[in-house]
Design an enzyme around this catalytic site. Sequence first.
Site, PDB file in Angstrom:
ATOM      1  N   SER A 289       0.837  -1.197   0.000  1.00 37.27           N
ATOM      2  CA  SER A 289       0.000   0.000   0.000  1.00 37.27           C
ATOM      3  C   SER A 289       0.869   1.243   0.000  1.00 37.27           C
ATOM      4  O   SER A 289       2.087   1.167   0.212  1.00 37.27           O
ATOM      5  CB  SER A 289      -0.896   0.018   1.236  1.00 37.27           C
ATOM      6  OG  SER A 289      -0.113   0.308   2.399  1.00 37.27           O
ATOM      7  N   ASP A 290       0.258   2.386  -0.221  1.00 33.40           N
ATOM      8  CA  ASP A 290       0.895   3.647   0.128  1.00 33.40           C
ATOM      9  C   ASP A 290       0.641   3.865   1.624  1.00 33.40           C
ATOM     10  O   ASP A 290      -0.190   3.177   2.231  1.00 33.40           O
ATOM     11  CB  ASP A 290       0.321   4.788  -0.710  1.00 33.40           C
ATOM     12  CG  ASP A 290       1.322   5.912  -0.924  1.00 33.40           C
ATOM     13  OD1 ASP A 290       2.222   6.073  -0.084  1.00 33.40           O
ATOM     14  OD2 ASP A 290       1.200   6.639  -1.932  1.00 33.40           O
TER      15      ASP A 290
END
Length: 839
Positions: A289-290
Amino acid sequence: MMSPQSTNPARNPRARRRTTALLLGAALIAAGGTVAFAAPAAAADCATVPWMDTSKSADQRAEALLAASTQHQKYRWLVEQPANSPQQTTWSGGVVYPVQVDCTPTVIYSNGAEGAHGKAGTTAWPGPIAIAASWNLELNEQKGAIHADEAFDNRSNVILGPGVASGRTPLSGRNAEYFGEDALLSGLMGAANVRGIEDGSSPDKPVIANLKHYVANEQELDRNNSSSNIDERTFRQVYDLPYEIAIKESDPDSLMCSYNQINGIWSCENDILTTSLRDKMGFDGYVMSDFGSVHSTGPSLMAGLDQELNRPIWFTPARLDAALAAGQITQQRIEEAAFRVVRTYIKEGLFDHPLPATAKPVTATDDSRALARELAEESAVLLKNDDGILPLDDGPLTVAVVGPTASKTPTGGISSAQACSAGGFGAGGVLNCANVVDPLTAITQRVQAAGGSVVYNNGADLASVAATAAQADVAIVFGYIRTGEFADTADLRLDSNGDALVQAVAAANDDTVVVLNSGTAVEMPWIDDVDAVFSNWFAGEQMGPALAALLWGDVNPSGKLPMTFPKSVTDTPTGNDPARYPGIFSNGSTTRPAGSTEARQVNYTEGLQVGYKWYDAQGIEPLFEFGHGLSYTSFAYSDLAVDHVDDPATGDVLSKVSFTVTNAGARAGAEIPQVYLTLPDAAEEPGKRLVGFDRVELAAGASTRVEVVVDSTASNQPFSIWDVDADKWTVLDGEYTFAVGSSSRDLPLTQDVFVDRVAPKITSITVDGSQKVVVAASDELSGVALIEYSTQKNKQDASAWAPYTGPLQVDAKSTVSFRVTDHSGNVSEIVQVNRKDLR
């Protein structure tokens, strides 16, 4: 040649490092997080640990490690910091893990699509949008390799980059971090950078690349609370396709999902992480993910997210245990996610090559600085050059240099450091530009060596600017637009009253050259008042020497625009519809209602009309078109030939597009010939698409033959559209037009070819007045190429097929067979007639 086929035809097995042992470096700790480490245990003999056995495959080693792990040790791999700091056990919020199994490495992630972010002593490279303007895949790959070595020496073995997007709006704050508006150019540039990072670095300095931000992450405004609403065909052809190209052409080890929603579902819990990335593109690395882009435990893990970035929030042991007990996740997905991370670390050599104990204070070298300069030279785009004002004479000129980004001395906080790289956290740039060689210094050295002089004005006072410009033989004025992460730019006008600055200089000096420092397109209300314009982007630490070499002609400009420069932001695909940009809320406003947390709805209703396709479809004349870029010489195109093969049996189409490029001027120079393809009307495509390009260097008067292979099976799907109903790429029958030239609107050579899977037909067989048989045939697409006949009398063998050239005398006792072939090679059914049947 820089078509996907020629750069990586069928993707031979890559000669990758297969050493397999991982060393995890110190992970970043979130602000405010508590840190606890287990007491040191007796050192394990890693030579006896099965996952350190380099005679085994990465899969076998990863399986052995996970087999020796407890459930919560497996959970560690699902979050960046627990995965990468094997001895740390406690994180903020009371999150606790057991110590990781023995002999697992420290891994350190570092942000860095552009280069090593904020690190002193590293190379400050031109930005990705600048590198895209070079159209030079080889140099981008070389840059990736050096970047990887610098990252490793700075104690980082995962680079969060490169970034890929589609350039939907020039207002996006991160355009400088991406490779432009075209799927082919962007995808190939991303692939080249990945190959450099993962395959080009020193064998004992393994580094993993991270392709980001997937997907439709086309604006910074409300990036973490907006939905990109896109129809399926547009999604696949515009936003997914650059990733498909990059993945198939480089096989990246990791990929990052983005903050935004796609059609109302967060990217990091969207099924496209499996259905598109893995099932359609064949991605086999791990998805992270970011930071802060995860919004759930079960939906995210089950959609295909393998690792939460930074500290544990949604993938904590407690939440994973609860989700597993509730049936929201499966043990198989836990094992799969952990396996993907571990296998990747082992496969790329992180287990076998530990990070250095301390960072190297200076990693930039003479080679890296030389490459940074070469990239700056090749990426600068000469947009305008009236009356051949450039290159400048080598005589004793008085040169006025105007504007804050020309000098290393700040004016109002702006200097050449802000033109060196895009904006980042705080007031500085993302790269450490302390060692930038500013244009003022380089120009001064050049002018003084020829016996001339330089007068400088920082541009703060327009009256003094005019006086400075008036006393010079030529004036070089610098303008800039500062962009970066977290915010979009409000418009495309120069910052700090830059347009007035340019106009003041142009009014005072008839020979005015403009140098633009930006990561996006620039509006130019003063364009008719100046003689020459360079787009110099964010040009890196060697911007000064590179620019001086270009201005005086030591280097011939060769850059081409990777994005369209509009006359006005209102001319862009999103310029006149707030529902397209910036997006709207449930009340129809572009401002979120007070107290509301609803997602901004960004409607991609322009569909396929993105970038130059928008301008083509809408009949809008841009200021400077995609692919545009001038030279100090001129190039001529001639002798286009297309060797076209349409195989009805396989459905594959292959065209070898060849042509001659001639340097028709008096200087040596480099040209970037571009090949575009227009699909049949039935495809309902907006204009043409880039399907290949090359880069050729020619001496004055020299010619070369260029061949670009356009293959329907290539990663960019050059002949295809996305068929929503069939859920696959489809090549339609019809007329296709190749166009070749120096930009998307300067295409002097064209040739039509046909894709034709429909057989021709014999439409009638009659007898004329002289009692001869007359045959007519038709073909809807490529046309009738040949009608043939064969005769058979009584029980004798039929005669060989012969061309039918006109009315045919046939014996009354004979049977005649006819067939027709079209220009695509399709053959009709055979029709047999007896002469007596035609009476």
